[in-house]
Design a protein around this motif. Structure first.
Motif, PDB file in Angstrom:
ATOM      1  N   SER A   1       0.856  -1.181   0.000  1.00 32.15           N
ATOM      2  CA  SER A   1       0.000   0.000   0.000  1.00 32.15           C
ATOM      3  C   SER A   1       0.891   1.228   0.000  1.00 32.15           C
ATOM      4  O   SER A   1       2.081   1.172   0.338  1.00 32.15           O
ATOM      5  CB  SER A   1      -0.911   0.014   1.232  1.00 32.15           C
ATOM      6  OG  SER A   1      -0.158   0.322   2.397  1.00 32.15           O
ATOM      7  N   GLU A   2       0.320   2.366  -0.381  1.00 28.22           N
ATOM      8  CA  GLU A   2       1.144   3.573  -0.384  1.00 28.22           C
ATOM      9  C   GLU A   2       1.589   3.947   1.019  1.00 28.22           C
ATOM     10  O   GLU A   2       2.671   4.523   1.196  1.00 28.22           O
ATOM     11  CB  GLU A   2       0.413   4.737  -1.048  1.00 28.22           C
ATOM     12  CG  GLU A   2      -0.832   5.247  -0.361  1.00 28.22           C
ATOM     13  CD  GLU A   2      -1.265   6.605  -0.930  1.00 28.22           C
ATOM     14  OE1 GLU A   2      -0.402   7.477  -1.130  1.00 28.22           O
ATOM     15  OE2 GLU A   2      -2.473   6.779  -1.188  1.00 28.22           O
TER      16      GLU A   2
ATOM     17  N   THR B   1       1.916   1.156  -6.251  1.00 30.05           N
ATOM     18  CA  THR B   1       1.352   0.647  -5.004  1.00 30.05           C
ATOM     19  C   THR B   1      -0.051   0.119  -5.286  1.00 30.05           C
ATOM     20  O   THR B   1      -0.610   0.332  -6.360  1.00 30.05           O
ATOM     21  CB  THR B   1       1.270   1.738  -3.924  1.00 30.05           C
ATOM     22  OG1 THR B   1       0.196   2.648  -4.235  1.00 30.05           O
ATOM     23  CG2 THR B   1       2.590   2.505  -3.802  1.00 30.05           C
TER      24      THR B   1
ATOM     25  N   SER C   1      -2.634   1.154  -3.833  1.00 39.00           N
ATOM     26  CA  SER C   1      -3.563   2.155  -3.313  1.00 39.00           C
ATOM     27  C   SER C   1      -4.159   3.025  -4.409  1.00 39.00           C
ATOM     28  O   SER C   1      -3.427   3.585  -5.232  1.00 39.00           O
ATOM     29  CB  SER C   1      -2.852   3.061  -2.300  1.00 39.00           C
ATOM     30  OG  SER C   1      -2.393   2.306  -1.193  1.00 39.00           O
TER      31      SER C   1
ATOM     32  N   ARG D   1       3.069  11.811  -3.797  1.00 39.57           N
ATOM     33  CA  ARG D   1       2.127  10.866  -4.406  1.00 39.57           C
ATOM     34  C   ARG D   1       2.014  11.153  -5.899  1.00 39.57           C
ATOM     35  O   ARG D   1       1.394  12.139  -6.299  1.00 39.57           O
ATOM     36  CB  ARG D   1       0.741  10.983  -3.761  1.00 39.57           C
ATOM     37  CG  ARG D   1       0.719  10.908  -2.244  1.00 39.57           C
ATOM     38  CD  ARG D   1      -0.663  11.245  -1.710  1.00 39.57           C
ATOM     39  NE  ARG D   1      -1.603  10.137  -1.899  1.00 39.57           N
ATOM     40  CZ  ARG D   1      -2.935  10.284  -1.867  1.00 39.57           C
ATOM     41  NH1 ARG D   1      -3.472  11.508  -1.746  1.00 39.57           N
ATOM     42  NH2 ARG D   1      -3.721   9.230  -2.008  1.00 39.57           N
TER      43      ARG D   1
END
Length: 430
Positions: free
Chosen positions: A311-312, A362, A364, A410
């Motif tokens: 996950s991120e 990721t 996410s 991100r």
């Protein structure tokens, strides 16, 4: 080195402005007008457009409001070089940017000089903090486009059967064999703080800072490498539907994928793959991170390997514990290699290549953090309206400018897109 805070003095800000803008021109040096005009696909943009759009950003969001005496270079450019800011007005369709044979590259450089002169006058004296923050946003926006300029040129040149080189570069010395299996680095579960703390620059989507609950997990010490991807191909990875998400398998079938983007066909057993790079067609280092894979491919590989994508927040928590040297020594665009490299032999037993080389997919989705509110006005369109149907990548690539990354950064793309230097690092539950 990380950039100075946004409240830097006018003199420091002027110097940073000049350096970032000069870097864009250096990246375009040597390109013909044709090189800078052609658009190879809808997702990419011509180099000339990148140079003009980043200039339009400063004209539209800085000079138009802060410099009453400023006179625009050409009123038509407000339509030509707007990207996606609906509240600013109509714009030229993105898929048709490659049809803009006029203005010429020379005229675009004249546009840049006109705006740069006005910005130099504005920044000759200290400016209010709010304006300084917006200028810093514009500089980071330009650094994003510097990376896109490189990846878009790579995609463009990859369509040319002559395999032209953007920059001549000696291929890095490659180890004779693939690296050994990665180590698995454990991390504690529990409550962790993630998101930007507000010190220095960050994009709005990096906050607000908040707590997340994680289960104990492990990350692979390095990204997946080219040799390992060859094993995936040889084992029928692109031909096994049970490895793929439904949309991913449909994409594989529709697009005919059998390798990562830019590979020159499937490598023969025991041979290193060849791929189009910014130095032309090259043999890829088997120990270097695989690049130009989509989220669908990364997810399928992880399933084939019996692992998963992190996950991120797992990625961010792991990155928080790295020393500053992990970022300062990363293989970023400023090193000039412009291709992913194998990890140094003396890298040590911990996490390596968390920054640079390849962006890491990721698991996410790109969504808002709790309490996120987009800024008022057109600037609020920068990230917030894209929080749907995309996935987060972390860590930067060999095309990312130095000074543009941090643990909370991100990046985000649609799951089928793979023209960026995107790879993966595996994770597993502890």
């Amino acid at each position: 080195m990380m950039p100075a805070p946004a409240d830097a003095s006018g003199c420091d800000l002027a110097g940073r402005y000049a350096a970032v803008r000069a870097r864009s021109l250096a990246l375009a040096e040597g390109l013909s007008d044709a090189d800078a005009t052609v658009q190879s696909m809808d997702d990419a943009s011509p180099a000339k457009w990148h140079l003009a759009h980043t200039t339009w950003f400063f004209e539209e969001f800085i000079l138009a409001g802060a410099a009453p005496a400023y006179r625009g270079y050409d009123a038509r450019y407000r339509y030509l070089f707007n990207s996606y800011y609906d509240s600013v007005g109509a714009r030229h369709p993105r898929p048709r940017r490659g049809l803009l044979t006029r203005p010429s590259l020379d005229e675009v450089q004249g546009y840049r000089a006109h705006v740069d002169n006005a910005m130099a006058r504005l920044l000759a004296d200290p400016v209010p903090d709010a304006l300084a923050r917006r200028v810093v946003l514009g500089l980071h926006h330009e650094q994003q486009h510097q990376e896109l300029l490189l990846t878009d040129l790579l995609h463009l040149f990859a369509q040319n059967p002559l395999h032209p080189a953007y920059r001549d570069a000696a291929p890095p010395s490659a180890p004779a064999t693939a690296p050994g299996s990665p180590a698995w680095i454990p991390f504690d579960g529990g409550r962790h703080w993630v998101g930007h703390d507000g010190e220095g620059f960050a994009y709005d989507c990096e906050g607000p800072r908040h707590e997340v609950l994680l289960r104990p997990f492990r990350l692979a010490s390095r990204p997946v490498c080219n040799a390992e991807w060859c094993d995936f191909i040889a084992d029928g990875g692109y031909r096994t539907p049970t490895l793929w998400l439904s949309d991913g398998w449909k994409t594989v079938q529709t697009e005919g994928w059998t390798t990562p983007l830019h590979w020159n066909g499937e490598p023969a057993p025991g041979e290193a793959p060849r791929a189009m790079t910014l130095a032309g067609l090259q043999s890829l280092d088997p120990a270097a991170p695989v690049a130009h894979v989509s989220f669908y491919e990364a997810d399928a590989y992880a399933r084939w390997a019996g692992k998963r994508l992190p996950s991120e927040f797992e990625w961010e928590v792991a990155a928080q514990g790295l020393p500053e040297a992990a970022l300062e020594g990363a293989n970023l665009a400023d090193r000039g290699t412009l291709r992913p490299l194998a990890a140094p032999a003396a890298a040590g037993p911990g996490l390596v290549q968390m920054y640079g080389d390849v962006w890491e997919w990721t698991a996410s989705p790109f969504v808002a953090y709790p309490g996120f509110r987009p800024a008022a006005g057109a600037i609020g369109e920068y990230n917030g309206k894209f929080m749907c149907n995309q996935f987060v990548l972390r860590g930067g690539s060999c095309a990312t400018p130095a000074g543009h990354l941090r643990a909370t950064y991100r990046n985000f793309f649609y799951p089928h897109q793979r023209w960026q230097f995107a790879g993966l690092r595996l994770a597993e539950d502890a």
